[in-house]
Design a protein around this motif. Structure first.
Motif, short mmCIF file in Angstrom:
data_model
loop_
_atom_site.label_atom_id
_atom_site.label_comp_id
_atom_site.label_asym_id
_atom_site.label_seq_id
_atom_site.Cartn_x
_atom_site.Cartn_y
_atom_site.Cartn_z
N LEU A 2 39.58 45.00 34.08
CA LEU A 2 38.91 44.01 34.92
C LEU A 2 39.81 42.81 35.22
O LEU A 2 39.90 42.37 36.37
N ASP A 3 40.48 42.27 34.21
CA ASP A 3 41.32 41.09 34.43
C ASP A 3 42.42 41.37 35.45
O ASP A 3 42.70 40.55 36.32
N LEU A 22 42.41 43.63 37.78
CA LEU A 22 41.80 43.84 39.09
C LEU A 22 41.38 42.51 39.71
O LEU A 22 41.74 42.21 40.85
N GLU A 23 40.64 41.70 38.95
CA GLU A 23 40.15 40.41 39.48
C GLU A 23 41.26 39.44 39.84
O GLU A 23 41.14 38.70 40.80
N SER A 24 42.33 39.45 39.08
CA SER A 24 43.43 38.52 39.34
C SER A 24 44.25 38.91 40.55
O SER A 24 45.02 38.10 41.06
N GLY A 25 44.10 40.15 41.03
CA GLY A 25 44.91 40.63 42.13
C GLY A 25 46.23 41.24 41.69
O GLY A 25 47.00 41.74 42.51
N ASP A 32 39.28 45.45 50.09
CA ASP A 32 38.62 44.40 50.84
C ASP A 32 37.93 45.01 52.06
O ASP A 32 38.58 45.63 52.91
#
Length: 191
Positions: free
Chosen positions: A95-96, A98-101, A119
């Motif tokens: 998750l980290d 993915l969320e951070s880009g 997106d």
């Protein structure tokens, strides 16, 4: 032909189960080469399916290079459709990252077309298709989605409950029946 992936069931679906194969085994399987009974599948498009797997391989190798090793494919590619439109799948990720880009950035550093994004605003129409497609689909005809345990994927079951990718991708979209899924594993070099 490899027997790691069984013949389609009576509904034309990959039998329920998880089938772990290398890319080479996938190329040599029923999913590319076609069912043994060619009389029932006279228009089986093995060359198209092989082309899809070649493009899948480019994306999968990029995922492996950034440390993603749980990759699953499904969709009409694991059904008895002679000429599937594409290959769908998902991969398990952090998750980290993915969320951070970070994951998207690392993947796009590897891909010359910079296709890695989920997106919705980046989706573009394609002639004759009802929904707009992601850049990865336009370039490779493959859509691989990130999966983080505990998060839904936007696909609902017959009762309207949102499913996670592992559950959603083990059902046929044409009739909701359970079906098998393919897990890709890296070949082991024996130097």
């Amino acid at each position: 032909m490899t027997d790691k992936i069984p013949e389609f069931d009576s509904a034309g679906l990959l039998a329920i189960g998880d089938y772990e194969v290398t890319l080479a085994e996938l190329r040599d399987s029923i999913l590319v080469q076609g069912p043994r009974n060619r009389i029932e599948y006279p228009t089986w498009d093995a060359s198209w399916r092989l082309w899809l797997v070649d493009h899948l391989e480019m994306m999968v190798r990029q995922l492996w290079l950034v440390g993603v090793d749980e990759i699953y494919i499904d969709g009409s590619f694991v059904e008895d459709k002679d000429h599937p439109n594409d290959i769908d799948g998902y991969f398990v990720c952090d998750l980290d990252r993915l969320e951070s880009g970070e994951l998207e950035r690392d993947l796009n550093l590897l891909d010359p077309q910079k296709i890695w994004t989920w997106d919705h605003a980046m989706r573009k129409p394609y002639a004759g298709y009802p929904k707009a497609q992601l850049p990865m689909w336009h370039v490779y005809r493959v859509e691989l989605y990130p999966h983080v345990a505990g998060f839904g994927c936007g696909i609902t079951d017959e009762n309207g409950y949102e499913l996670e990718f592992p559950a959603a991708f083990r059902r046929s979209r044409r009739d909701g029946k359970p079906r098998g899924i393919v897990k890709l594993r890296q070949e082991v070099d024996h130097d």
